[in-house]
Design a protein around this motif. Structure first.
Motif, PDB file in Angstrom:
ATOM      1  N   GLY A 156      -9.793   5.442  -7.381  1.00 47.12           N
ATOM      2  CA  GLY A 156      -9.655   6.718  -6.698  1.00 47.12           C
ATOM      3  C   GLY A 156      -8.247   6.923  -6.175  1.00 47.12           C
ATOM      4  N   THR A 157      -8.053   8.029  -5.496  1.00 45.05           N
ATOM      5  CA  THR A 157      -6.713   8.372  -5.011  1.00 45.05           C
ATOM      6  C   THR A 157      -6.620   8.413  -3.492  1.00 45.05           C
ATOM      7  OG1 THR A 157      -7.229  10.729  -5.083  1.00 45.05           O
ATOM      8  CG2 THR A 157      -6.239   9.754  -7.069  1.00 45.05           C
ATOM      9  N   TRP A 158      -7.635   7.904  -2.785  1.00 42.34           N
ATOM     10  CA  TRP A 158      -7.623   8.038  -1.332  1.00 42.34           C
ATOM     11  C   TRP A 158      -6.511   7.236  -0.679  1.00 42.34           C
ATOM     12  CZ3 TRP A 158      -8.640   3.917   1.916  1.00 42.34           C
ATOM     13  CH2 TRP A 158      -9.196   2.795   1.336  1.00 42.34           C
ATOM     14  N   VAL A 159      -6.162   6.062  -1.207  1.00 40.33           N
ATOM     15  CA  VAL A 159      -5.055   5.286  -0.625  1.00 40.33           C
ATOM     16  C   VAL A 159      -3.741   6.012  -0.873  1.00 40.33           C
ATOM     17  CG1 VAL A 159      -3.784   3.111  -0.722  1.00 40.33           C
ATOM     18  CG2 VAL A 159      -6.260   3.100  -0.828  1.00 40.33           C
ATOM     19  N   HIS A 160      -3.593   6.571  -2.069  1.00 32.79           N
ATOM     20  CA  HIS A 160      -2.376   7.323  -2.390  1.00 32.79           C
ATOM     21  C   HIS A 160      -2.233   8.520  -1.452  1.00 32.79           C
ATOM     22  CE1 HIS A 160       0.765   9.268  -4.766  1.00 32.79           C
ATOM     23  NE2 HIS A 160       0.089  10.383  -4.564  1.00 32.79           N
ATOM     24  N   GLU A 161      -3.303   9.250  -1.246  1.00 31.10           N
ATOM     25  CA  GLU A 161      -3.240  10.424  -0.378  1.00 31.10           C
ATOM     26  C   GLU A 161      -2.998  10.033   1.077  1.00 31.10           C
ATOM     27  OE1 GLU A 161      -2.996  13.443  -1.423  1.00 31.10           O
ATOM     28  OE2 GLU A 161      -3.263  12.771  -3.488  1.00 31.10           O
ATOM     29  N   PHE A 162      -3.540   8.914   1.512  1.00 33.55           N
ATOM     30  CA  PHE A 162      -3.363   8.457   2.885  1.00 33.55           C
ATOM     31  C   PHE A 162      -1.912   8.051   3.154  1.00 33.55           C
ATOM     32  CE2 PHE A 162      -3.711   5.171   6.228  1.00 33.55           C
ATOM     33  CZ  PHE A 162      -4.261   5.965   7.231  1.00 33.55           C
ATOM     34  N   THR A 163      -1.251   7.461   2.175  1.00 29.11           N
ATOM     35  CA  THR A 163       0.118   6.967   2.360  1.00 29.11           C
ATOM     36  C   THR A 163       1.170   7.868   1.722  1.00 29.11           C
ATOM     37  OG1 THR A 163      -0.042   5.601   0.373  1.00 29.11           O
ATOM     38  CG2 THR A 163      -0.655   4.574   2.461  1.00 29.11           C
ATOM     39  N   HIS A 164       0.774   9.054   1.292  1.00 27.43           N
ATOM     40  CA  HIS A 164       1.660   9.933   0.541  1.00 27.43           C
ATOM     41  C   HIS A 164       2.947  10.278   1.301  1.00 27.43           C
ATOM     42  CE1 HIS A 164       2.317  12.932  -2.642  1.00 27.43           C
ATOM     43  NE2 HIS A 164       2.948  13.587  -1.690  1.00 27.43           N
ATOM     44  N   ASP A 165       2.842  10.711   2.540  1.00 26.79           N
ATOM     45  CA  ASP A 165       4.036  11.090   3.293  1.00 26.79           C
ATOM     46  C   ASP A 165       4.918   9.886   3.595  1.00 26.79           C
ATOM     47  OD1 ASP A 165       3.289  13.727   3.258  1.00 26.79           O
ATOM     48  OD2 ASP A 165       2.267  13.631   5.202  1.00 26.79           O
ATOM     49  N   GLY A 166       4.296   8.724   3.807  1.00 20.04           N
ATOM     50  CA  GLY A 166       5.075   7.508   4.023  1.00 20.04           C
ATOM     51  C   GLY A 166       5.893   7.131   2.809  1.00 20.04           C
ATOM     52  N   ARG A 167       5.342   7.373   1.634  1.00 23.83           N
ATOM     53  CA  ARG A 167       6.098   7.092   0.402  1.00 23.83           C
ATOM     54  C   ARG A 167       7.354   7.942   0.336  1.00 23.83           C
ATOM     55  NH1 ARG A 167       0.957   6.498  -3.458  1.00 23.83           N
ATOM     56  NH2 ARG A 167       0.827   4.268  -3.215  1.00 23.83           N
ATOM     57  N   HIS A 168       7.215   9.231   0.602  1.00 23.80           N
ATOM     58  CA  HIS A 168       8.386  10.101   0.558  1.00 23.80           C
ATOM     59  C   HIS A 168       9.390   9.724   1.645  1.00 23.80           C
ATOM     60  CE1 HIS A 168       6.953  12.711  -2.554  1.00 23.80           C
ATOM     61  NE2 HIS A 168       5.810  12.905  -1.915  1.00 23.80           N
ATOM     62  N   LEU A 169       8.912   9.375   2.831  1.00 22.80           N
ATOM     63  CA  LEU A 169       9.797   8.997   3.919  1.00 22.80           C
ATOM     64  C   LEU A 169      10.608   7.751   3.586  1.00 22.80           C
ATOM     65  CD1 LEU A 169      10.627   9.512   6.897  1.00 22.80           C
ATOM     66  CD2 LEU A 169       8.830   7.897   7.525  1.00 22.80           C
ATOM     67  N   LEU A 170       9.985   6.782   2.918  1.00 23.70           N
ATOM     68  CA  LEU A 170      10.663   5.530   2.581  1.00 23.70           C
ATOM     69  C   LEU A 170      11.373   5.565   1.236  1.00 23.70           C
ATOM     70  CD1 LEU A 170       7.970   3.036   3.840  1.00 23.70           C
ATOM     71  CD2 LEU A 170      10.116   3.626   4.940  1.00 23.70           C
ATOM     72  N   GLY A 171      11.267   6.666   0.510  1.00 28.62           N
ATOM     73  CA  GLY A 171      12.008   6.818  -0.750  1.00 28.62           C
ATOM     74  C   GLY A 171      11.297   6.277  -1.983  1.00 28.62           C
ATOM     75  N   PHE A 216       0.811  -1.216   0.000  1.00 27.49           N
ATOM     76  CA  PHE A 216       0.000   0.000   0.000  1.00 27.49           C
ATOM     77  C   PHE A 216       0.846   1.267   0.000  1.00 27.49           C
ATOM     78  CE2 PHE A 216      -3.476  -2.793   1.407  1.00 27.49           C
ATOM     79  CZ  PHE A 216      -4.381  -2.449   0.430  1.00 27.49           C
ATOM     80  N   VAL A 217       1.965   1.248   0.703  1.00 27.38           N
ATOM     81  CA  VAL A 217       2.822   2.426   0.718  1.00 27.38           C
ATOM     82  C   VAL A 217       3.589   2.549  -0.593  1.00 27.38           C
ATOM     83  CG1 VAL A 217       4.836   3.479   1.811  1.00 27.38           C
ATOM     84  CG2 VAL A 217       3.027   2.528   3.210  1.00 27.38           C
ATOM     85  N   GLY A 218       4.026   1.440  -1.150  1.00 23.58           N
ATOM     86  CA  GLY A 218       4.918   1.509  -2.299  1.00 23.58           C
ATOM     87  C   GLY A 218       4.312   1.353  -3.669  1.00 23.58           C
ATOM     88  N   ALA A 219       3.186   0.659  -3.803  1.00 21.71           N
ATOM     89  CA  ALA A 219       2.731   0.331  -5.153  1.00 21.71           C
ATOM     90  C   ALA A 219       1.258   0.595  -5.410  1.00 21.71           C
ATOM     91  CB  ALA A 219       3.019  -1.142  -5.435  1.00 21.71           C
ATOM     92  N   GLU A 220       0.488   0.998  -4.439  1.00 25.39           N
ATOM     93  CA  GLU A 220      -0.953   1.177  -4.634  1.00 25.39           C
ATOM     94  C   GLU A 220      -1.221   2.496  -5.346  1.00 25.39           C
ATOM     95  OE1 GLU A 220      -4.965   0.879  -4.737  1.00 25.39           O
ATOM     96  OE2 GLU A 220      -3.601  -0.723  -4.306  1.00 25.39           O
ATOM     97  N   GLN A 221      -1.045   2.481  -6.641  1.00 35.64           N
ATOM     98  CA  GLN A 221      -1.370   3.631  -7.493  1.00 35.64           C
ATOM     99  C   GLN A 221      -1.217   3.191  -8.937  1.00 35.64           C
ATOM    100  OE1 GLN A 221       1.393   6.726  -6.601  1.00 35.64           O
ATOM    101  NE2 GLN A 221       3.040   5.827  -7.760  1.00 35.64           N
ATOM    102  N   GLY A 222      -1.885   3.862  -9.811  1.00 36.32           N
ATOM    103  CA  GLY A 222      -1.710   3.617 -11.238  1.00 36.32           C
ATOM    104  C   GLY A 222      -2.199   2.253 -11.680  1.00 36.32           C
ATOM    105  N   ALA A 223      -1.387   1.555 -12.485  1.00 32.71           N
ATOM    106  CA  ALA A 223      -1.789   0.300 -13.118  1.00 32.71           C
ATOM    107  C   ALA A 223      -1.942  -0.840 -12.108  1.00 32.71           C
ATOM    108  CB  ALA A 223      -0.779  -0.090 -14.187  1.00 32.71           C
ATOM    109  N   THR A 224      -1.246  -0.788 -10.997  1.00 35.96           N
ATOM    110  CA  THR A 224      -1.325  -1.877 -10.026  1.00 35.96           C
ATOM    111  C   THR A 224      -2.345  -1.604  -8.934  1.00 35.96           C
ATOM    112  OG1 THR A 224       0.411  -0.921  -8.654  1.00 35.96           O
ATOM    113  CG2 THR A 224       1.097  -2.452 -10.390  1.00 35.96           C
ATOM    114  N   SER A 225      -3.186  -0.603  -9.117  1.00 39.05           N
ATOM    115  CA  SER A 225      -4.122  -0.200  -8.080  1.00 39.05           C
ATOM    116  C   SER A 225      -5.225  -1.225  -7.868  1.00 39.05           C
ATOM    117  CB  SER A 225      -4.739   1.146  -8.455  1.00 39.05           C
ATOM    118  OG  SER A 225      -5.642   1.566  -7.475  1.00 39.05           O
ATOM    119  N   LEU A 226      -5.480  -1.575  -6.598  1.00 34.38           N
ATOM    120  CA  LEU A 226      -6.587  -2.466  -6.259  1.00 34.38           C
ATOM    121  C   LEU A 226      -7.863  -1.692  -6.001  1.00 34.38           C
ATOM    122  CD1 LEU A 226      -4.854  -4.940  -3.782  1.00 34.38           C
ATOM    123  CD2 LEU A 226      -5.426  -5.328  -6.167  1.00 34.38           C
ATOM    124  N   PHE A 227      -7.732  -0.443  -5.583  1.00 34.93           N
ATOM    125  CA  PHE A 227      -8.881   0.392  -5.260  1.00 34.93           C
ATOM    126  C   PHE A 227      -8.930   1.569  -6.208  1.00 34.93           C
ATOM    127  CE2 PHE A 227      -7.457  -1.560  -1.282  1.00 34.93           C
ATOM    128  CZ  PHE A 227      -8.604  -2.245  -0.928  1.00 34.93           C
TER     129      PHE A 227
END
Length: 74
Positions: free
Chosen positions: A55-70, A42-53
């Motif tokens: 909308g963008t709510w999962v992306h927005e929820f994990t957005h800062d975690g993505r930047h923190l983990l690179g 969810f932090v690393g791949a839940e967006q775009g073509a590999t999205s299970l859900f």
């Protein structure tokens, strides 16, 4: 009575190591691994073509975690 300045001759036995059976640890280790992999997905791949859900709510929820983990997200 006076105490002697000589050290006592009592020998202390080493502590007995605690043994935990693998059968007790294995279910918790599997649960931790599954939860960790789900979180990593969810932090690393839940967006775009590999999205299970949708909308963008999962992306927005994990957005800062993505930047923190690179992980790239933009």
């Amino acid at each position: 009575m006076a105490q002697s300045a000589m050290p006592s001759t009592q020998v202390q036995e080493p502590p007995v190591p605690l043994r935990v059976p693998v059968r007790e640890i294995l279910p918790w280790a599997v649960l931790a691994a599954v939860l960790g992999l789900a979180l990593l997905y969810f932090v690393g791949a839940e967006q775009g073509a590999t999205s299970l859900f949708s909308g963008t709510w999962v992306h927005e929820f994990t957005h800062d975690g993505r930047h923190l983990l690179g992980f790239p997200c933009h």
